[in-house]
Design a protein around this motif. Structure first.
Motif, PDB file in Angstrom:
ATOM      1  N   LEU A  98      -3.272  70.693  56.895  1.00  0.00           N
ATOM      2  CA  LEU A  98      -3.630  69.161  55.720  1.00  0.00           C
ATOM      3  C   LEU A  98      -3.654  67.908  56.702  1.00  0.00           C
ATOM      4  N   GLN A  99      -2.071  67.963  57.163  1.00  0.00           N
ATOM      5  CA  GLN A  99      -1.508  66.994  57.892  1.00  0.00           C
ATOM      6  C   GLN A  99      -2.312  67.475  59.605  1.00  0.00           C
ATOM      7  N   ASP A 100      -1.885  68.100  59.535  1.00  0.00           N
ATOM      8  CA  ASP A 100      -2.760  68.917  61.679  1.00  0.00           C
ATOM      9  C   ASP A 100      -4.418  67.957  61.166  1.00  0.00           C
ATOM     10  N   ARG A 101      -4.568  67.953  60.079  1.00  0.00           N
ATOM     11  CA  ARG A 101      -6.410  66.964  60.211  1.00  0.00           C
ATOM     12  C   ARG A 101      -5.760  65.460  59.898  1.00  0.00           C
ATOM     13  N   ILE A 102      -4.793  65.395  59.364  1.00  0.00           N
ATOM     14  CA  ILE A 102      -4.212  63.588  59.085  1.00  0.00           C
ATOM     15  C   ILE A 102      -4.457  62.798  60.794  1.00  0.00           C
ATOM     16  N   TYR A 103      -3.570  64.055  60.873  1.00  0.00           N
ATOM     17  CA  TYR A 103      -3.208  63.232  62.465  1.00  0.00           C
ATOM     18  C   TYR A 103      -4.092  63.580  63.346  1.00  0.00           C
ATOM     19  N   ARG A 104      -5.099  64.932  63.083  1.00  0.00           N
ATOM     20  CA  ARG A 104      -6.385  64.274  64.002  1.00  0.00           C
ATOM     21  C   ARG A 104      -7.390  63.448  64.215  1.00  0.00           C
ATOM     22  N   GLU A 105      -7.138  63.056  62.944  1.00  0.00           N
ATOM     23  CA  GLU A 105      -8.094  62.125  62.451  1.00  0.00           C
ATOM     24  C   GLU A 105      -6.879  60.638  63.355  1.00  0.00           C
ATOM     25  N   ALA A 106      -6.234  60.564  62.684  1.00  0.00           N
ATOM     26  CA  ALA A 106      -5.531  59.367  62.983  1.00  0.00           C
ATOM     27  C   ALA A 106      -5.401  59.238  64.801  1.00  0.00           C
ATOM     28  N   LEU A 107      -5.596  60.132  65.768  1.00  0.00           N
ATOM     29  CA  LEU A 107      -5.211  60.315  66.992  1.00  0.00           C
ATOM     30  C   LEU A 107      -7.140  59.874  66.934  1.00  0.00           C
ATOM     31  N   TYR A 108      -8.488  59.925  66.970  1.00  0.00           N
ATOM     32  CA  TYR A 108      -9.403  59.747  67.044  1.00  0.00           C
ATOM     33  C   TYR A 108      -9.654  58.276  66.455  1.00  0.00           C
ATOM     34  N   LEU A 109      -9.129  58.069  65.438  1.00  0.00           N
ATOM     35  CA  LEU A 109      -9.482  56.042  65.090  1.00  0.00           C
ATOM     36  C   LEU A 109      -8.731  55.462  66.115  1.00  0.00           C
ATOM     37  N   LEU A 110      -7.167  55.915  66.829  1.00  0.00           N
ATOM     38  CA  LEU A 110      -6.644  54.875  67.142  1.00  0.00           C
ATOM     39  C   LEU A 110      -7.081  55.067  68.700  1.00  0.00           C
ATOM     40  N   GLN A 111      -7.993  56.074  69.274  1.00  0.00           N
ATOM     41  CA  GLN A 111      -8.967  55.918  70.924  1.00  0.00           C
ATOM     42  C   GLN A 111      -9.904  54.917  70.311  1.00  0.00           C
ATOM     43  N   GLN A 126       6.636  60.079  64.443  1.00  0.00           N
ATOM     44  CA  GLN A 126       7.141  62.341  64.345  1.00  0.00           C
ATOM     45  C   GLN A 126       6.785  62.940  64.538  1.00  0.00           C
ATOM     46  N   ARG A 127       5.405  63.069  64.831  1.00  0.00           N
ATOM     47  CA  ARG A 127       4.202  64.213  65.301  1.00  0.00           C
ATOM     48  C   ARG A 127       4.333  63.648  66.749  1.00  0.00           C
ATOM     49  N   ASN A 128       3.745  62.733  67.402  1.00  0.00           N
ATOM     50  CA  ASN A 128       3.454  62.335  68.038  1.00  0.00           C
ATOM     51  C   ASN A 128       4.527  62.349  69.965  1.00  0.00           C
ATOM     52  N   GLY A 129       6.071  61.378  68.936  1.00  0.00           N
ATOM     53  CA  GLY A 129       6.648  61.111  69.298  1.00  0.00           C
ATOM     54  C   GLY A 129       7.472  59.503  70.024  1.00  0.00           C
ATOM     55  N   GLN A 130       5.163  59.041  69.724  1.00  0.00           N
ATOM     56  CA  GLN A 130       5.761  57.255  70.168  1.00  0.00           C
ATOM     57  C   GLN A 130       5.419  57.038  69.191  1.00  0.00           C
ATOM     58  N   THR A 131       5.048  55.676  69.244  1.00  0.00           N
ATOM     59  CA  THR A 131       4.227  54.740  67.608  1.00  0.00           C
ATOM     60  C   THR A 131       3.015  55.388  67.685  1.00  0.00           C
ATOM     61  N   ALA A 132       2.073  54.671  67.250  1.00  0.00           N
ATOM     62  CA  ALA A 132       0.877  54.420  67.305  1.00  0.00           C
ATOM     63  C   ALA A 132       0.231  53.458  67.933  1.00  0.00           C
ATOM     64  N   LYS A 133       1.486  53.117  68.497  1.00  0.00           N
ATOM     65  CA  LYS A 133       1.313  50.571  69.414  1.00  0.00           C
ATOM     66  C   LYS A 133       1.070  51.430  70.453  1.00  0.00           C
ATOM     67  N   TYR A 167       0.858  54.627  71.718  1.00  0.00           N
ATOM     68  CA  TYR A 167       0.118  55.687  71.769  1.00  0.00           C
ATOM     69  C   TYR A 167      -1.443  54.935  72.070  1.00  0.00           C
ATOM     70  N   ARG A 168      -1.592  53.617  71.665  1.00  0.00           N
ATOM     71  CA  ARG A 168      -2.716  53.215  71.732  1.00  0.00           C
ATOM     72  C   ARG A 168      -3.167  52.500  73.014  1.00  0.00           C
ATOM     73  N   LYS A 169      -2.131  51.824  73.408  1.00  0.00           N
ATOM     74  CA  LYS A 169      -1.792  51.470  73.982  1.00  0.00           C
ATOM     75  C   LYS A 169      -2.126  52.158  75.648  1.00  0.00           C
TER      76      LYS A 169
END
Length: 129
Positions: A74-87, A114-121, A123-125
C-alpha cells in the motif's frame, strides 16, 4: 511408414485458456483492491475483510509471493502515485498531500523524504528543467 503430424505454430498457453491459479487470482484481487482504494483507505484490515481472510494470513500470503507485507504494498502504491503527481501534475505539493489523504503537509514531506531521500519540492524541481 511414419506420417507427419500437423504442428501448430502457436502452442497452448495458460494465459490463452483464461485459467489462473488460485493464488495468482488472490494476488490480482489484492492488487486491484489496493489500486481502487489506496488514496482513501490505509487500513489493511479492510483489505483482509474484503478478501475474506485475516490480516495475519493476508500478510503471510503477500510476503510469500511478493516479499512485502500488505502495508508495504500500500505504501509503495501511494509513493508511486506521489511521484507521478509531482512529475506530471500542476497541483501544489499541499494539494498532492491532500489528494493522497495525508493529514498535513509536514507529515507528507517527512514521509516522502524518508522514501526518496529528498523533499517533494526538490524532487519536483529536478523535473522542471
Amino acid at each position: 511408414m511414419l506420417t507427419k503430424t500437423k504442428s501448430y505454430s502457436r502452442g497452448f498457453r495458460l494465459v490463452d485458456s483464461g485459467y489462473y491459479a488460485p493464488d495468482f487470482q488472490r494476488l490480482r484481487v489484492l492488487q486491484s483492491l489496493i489500486e481502487l482504494d489506496f488514496r482513501y483507505n490505509r487500513d489493511i484490515n479492510v483489505y483482509a475483510v474484503k478478501m475474506g481472510t485475516s490480516i495475519h494470513a493476508l500478510n503471510r500470503f503477500a510476503k510469500a509471493y511478493l516479499g512485502r507485507s500488505v502495508y508495504e504494498l500500500l505504501q509503495d502504491r501511494i509513493y508511486r502515485e506521489a511521484l507521478y503527481l509531482l512529475q506530471h501534475s500542476r497541483h501544489t505539493i499541499k494539494e498532492i498531500s491532500e489528494l493522497l489523504s495525508f493529514s498535513d503537509l509536514p507529515y507528507f514531506s517527512r514521509w516522502f523524504k524518508q522514501r526518496n531521500g529528498q523533499t517533494a519540492k526538490v524532487y519536483r524541481k529536478g523535473f522542471k528543467t
